[in-house]
Design an enzyme around this catalytic site. Structure first.
Site, PDB file in Angstrom:
ATOM      1  N   GLY A  11      -3.968 -12.359   2.892  1.00 47.59           N
ATOM      2  CA  GLY A  11      -3.557 -11.684   1.661  1.00 47.59           C
ATOM      3  C   GLY A  11      -2.422 -12.434   0.992  1.00 47.59           C
ATOM      4  N   ASP A  12      -2.059 -11.999  -0.203  1.00 49.79           N
ATOM      5  CA  ASP A  12      -0.977 -12.628  -0.980  1.00 49.79           C
ATOM      6  C   ASP A  12      -1.249 -14.095  -1.288  1.00 49.79           C
ATOM      7  OD1 ASP A  12       0.471 -10.209  -0.667  1.00 49.79           O
ATOM      8  OD2 ASP A  12       1.140 -10.900   1.294  1.00 49.79           O
ATOM      9  N   HIS A  40      -0.620  -7.286  -6.690  1.00 48.85           N
ATOM     10  CA  HIS A  40      -0.891  -8.558  -7.338  1.00 48.85           C
ATOM     11  C   HIS A  40       0.243  -8.803  -8.309  1.00 48.85           C
ATOM     12  CE1 HIS A  40      -4.901  -8.801  -5.876  1.00 48.85           C
ATOM     13  NE2 HIS A  40      -5.311  -7.745  -6.526  1.00 48.85           N
ATOM     14  N   THR A 127       1.838  -0.321   5.369  1.00 47.12           N
ATOM     15  CA  THR A 127       2.658  -0.168   4.168  1.00 47.12           C
ATOM     16  C   THR A 127       2.908   1.320   3.885  1.00 47.12           C
ATOM     17  OG1 THR A 127       0.718  -0.156   2.748  1.00 47.12           O
ATOM     18  CG2 THR A 127       1.790  -2.284   3.101  1.00 47.12           C
ATOM     19  N   ARG A 304       9.169  -6.348   1.640  1.00 44.01           N
ATOM     20  CA  ARG A 304       9.435  -6.900   2.972  1.00 44.01           C
ATOM     21  C   ARG A 304       9.337  -8.419   2.947  1.00 44.01           C
ATOM     22  NH1 ARG A 304       5.258  -3.742   6.882  1.00 44.01           N
ATOM     23  NH2 ARG A 304       3.856  -4.323   5.214  1.00 44.01           N
TER      24      ARG A 304
HETATM   25  P1  GDP Z   1      -2.326 -11.639  -4.425  1.00 44.54           P
HETATM   26  O1  GDP Z   1      -2.127 -10.312  -3.797  1.00 44.54           O
HETATM   27  O2  GDP Z   1      -3.309 -12.479  -3.692  1.00 44.54           O
HETATM   28  O3  GDP Z   1      -2.623 -11.561  -5.881  1.00 44.54           O
HETATM   29  O4  GDP Z   1      -0.963 -12.439  -4.277  1.00 44.54           O
HETATM   30  P2  GDP Z   1       0.519 -11.997  -4.687  1.00 44.54           P
HETATM   31  O5  GDP Z   1       0.568 -11.727  -6.124  1.00 44.54           O
HETATM   32  O6  GDP Z   1       1.057 -10.994  -3.768  1.00 44.54           O
HETATM   33  O7  GDP Z   1       1.333 -13.305  -4.289  1.00 44.54           O
HETATM   34  C1  GDP Z   1       1.218 -14.461  -4.952  1.00 44.54           C
HETATM   35  C2  GDP Z   1       2.596 -14.822  -5.486  1.00 44.54           C
HETATM   36  O8  GDP Z   1       2.617 -16.177  -5.768  1.00 44.54           O
HETATM   37  C3  GDP Z   1       2.940 -14.139  -6.790  1.00 44.54           C
HETATM   38  O9  GDP Z   1       4.327 -13.963  -6.867  1.00 44.54           O
HETATM   39  C4  GDP Z   1       2.454 -15.130  -7.842  1.00 44.54           C
HETATM   40  O10 GDP Z   1       3.137 -15.042  -9.080  1.00 44.54           O
HETATM   41  C5  GDP Z   1       2.770 -16.406  -7.155  1.00 44.54           C
HETATM   42  N1  GDP Z   1       1.886 -17.519  -7.450  1.00 44.54           N
HETATM   43  C6  GDP Z   1       0.538 -17.529  -7.611  1.00 44.54           C
HETATM   44  N2  GDP Z   1       0.090 -18.781  -7.778  1.00 44.54           N
HETATM   45  C7  GDP Z   1       1.199 -19.584  -7.718  1.00 44.54           C
HETATM   46  C8  GDP Z   1       1.410 -20.991  -7.791  1.00 44.54           C
HETATM   47  O11 GDP Z   1       0.488 -21.788  -7.936  1.00 44.54           O
HETATM   48  N3  GDP Z   1       2.705 -21.424  -7.669  1.00 44.54           N
HETATM   49  C9  GDP Z   1       3.756 -20.593  -7.477  1.00 44.54           C
HETATM   50  N4  GDP Z   1       4.969 -21.106  -7.369  1.00 44.54           N
HETATM   51  N5  GDP Z   1       3.592 -19.265  -7.381  1.00 44.54           N
HETATM   52  C10 GDP Z   1       2.330 -18.770  -7.510  1.00 44.54           C
END
Ligand code: GDP
Length: 424
Positions: A11-12, A40, A127, A304
């Protein structure tokens, strides 16, 4: 044309950003599993948003956002999430909620908290959004479908029946206050009012949409390694995170999913407990956490700190395989520019034998990472638009990963913004 965007890891991975980007050309975006337990993060012209329940398409006026039947629907949460984006200037999104989605009840959230308390140090690191109690009830056939809100008499009877059972557990197992069935019933009537404008026979809607050649994205939550069947059971989530489940959780034929984009992160991160073979600790982990993602690797829902690790090719290849990935989006590559060397986990040593196959949890607990170390590129890569313009060592890193995971990497994300993407 149906495309699924799903996680290859824990995830994330940045699915939100990829969905947001591909949403520019999509007619419909569907959430098909999970609930408000994962977030997200999306950055666009309206600002930075952490969405928990709404699909990432809500920022476009040309897309319809759908909460599929597979989702754990927290109605007040949905209602507030819609309000919160509209309050920040986003045009009112077109949202549909499946009449077959089940409702997250307030007691699911309480049971989640009480159970984590009861387990103490042995907890799952939930969570506490009620996800496990919710799906337990769904499959125990004591959940509430959205459609049931529209039959007052049957609803009242069911509320009484379910409360009787829940109250025995509340009283005798958790020693907590009982649920008042009258209050619960009235709350459900409020839920009905909140959700009514959005309720729809989503499966029928999508059937028509597919017939009319609409472009549909299925947006997964969490990743393959959190799948209850194929993940690191029991440290998993309670609904399937796999693209295949997208068909069920949205209500479309399995064969309509033509394209599966698995999103993989250029390093590893995980939240909650569970085996994590390439995990790193101490200053090394702190630095990656601080530089990671967009403003650090901290849970979008819980805040977290995420656990950090090097890229795990064993887990990611497996994750891609279980997702049925037709292509991979490799994200947050820009974060790694500070490193002189980049270890990549290419095998697991279990009882003295090195394997490239991701094992069951019992064996995974014994696995030690086998690393291959690649040279870093020591350079900022944000702003680069063409693959050829990436530093050579950066391209080598991508190509090494591609070879290990055995799926073409078609998208490379080098920044959190919607346009910070390199197409190969
Ligand atoms: P999701 O749940 O898979 O959508 O992922 P999250 O949103 O929780 O985590 C991804 C994090 O990485 C977020 O803070 C995004 O803004 C950030 N993010 C996504 N792609 C990139 C990237 O290519 N570079 C950087 N620096 N941050 C990114």
């Amino acid at each position: 044309m149906v495309k699924a965007i799903v996680g290859a890891n824990w995830g994330d991975e940045g699915k939100g950003k990829i969905t947001d980007m591909l949403g520019q050309e999509a007619d419909i975006i569907v959430r098909f599993q999970g609930g408000s337990n994962a977030g997200h993060t999306i950055i666009n012209k309206y600002g930075k948003f952490a969405l928990h329940l709404l699909p990432s398409g809500v920022f476009y006026d040309h897309t319809t956002s759908i909460i599929g039947n597979g989702v754990a629907l927290n109605i007040p949460y949905l209602f507030n999430e819609i309000k919160s984006i509209v309050d920040r200037g986003v045009p009112s999104p077109k949202i549909l909620v499946s009449d077959r989605a089940q409702i997250m009840m307030p007691y699911h959230i309480l049971f989640d908290q009480y159970e984590e308390e009861r387990l103490g140090g042995k907890s799952f690191g939930s969570t506490k959004s009620g996800i496990a109690p919710f799906y337990s009830d769904k499959y125990a056939k004591i959940g509430f479908q959205v459609s049931e809100l529209f039959d007052a008499e049957a609803l009242r009877e069911k509320v009484d029946r379910v409360c009787e059972m829940k109250n025995i557990i509340l009283e005798h197992m958790y020693h907590k206050p009982a649920i008042n069935p009258d209050e619960l019933y009235n709350l459900l009537l409020d839920y009905k009012k909140m959700v009514e404008p959005y309720v729809c026979d989503v499966a029928a809607y999508l059937h028509e949409a597919i017939k009319n050649g609409k472009s549909i994205l299925l947006e997964g939550q969490l990743g393959a390694l959190k799948d209850p069947d194929f993940g690191i059971y029991p440290m998993v989530t309670s609904s399937s995170t796999l693209a295949a489940y997208g068909a069920i959780g949205a209500g479309i034929p399995a064969y309509e999913i033509k394209n599966v984009i698995a999103v993989a992160k250029a390093y590893s991160s995980a939240v909650g407990a569970g085996e994590f073979v390439s995990e790193i600790f101490g200053d090394e982990a702190d630095e990656l956490r601080r530089r990671g993602g967009d403003g650090g690797e901290y849970g979008a829902t819980t805040g977290r700190p995420r656990r950090m690790g090097w890229f795990d090719a064993v887990a990611t290849r497996y994750g891609c395989r279980m997702q049925g990935a037709t292509e991979v989006a490799l994200t947050v590559l820009d974060v790694l520019g500070y490193l002189k060397e980049l270890p990549v986990c290419v095998g697991y040593e279990i009882d003295g034998v090195v394997t490239k196959d991701f094992p069951t949890t019992v064996k995974l607990a014994k696995a030690k990472p086998v690393y291959e170390v690649l040279p870093g590129w020591n350079q900022e890569i944000r702003g680069i638009k063409k693959y050829e313009d990436l530093p050579e060592n950066c391209r080598k890193y991508i190509e090494f990963i591609e070879k290990e995971i055995e799926v073409p990497i078609t998208l490379v994300s080098n920044g959190p913004g919607r346009d910070e993407i390199i197409k190969r």
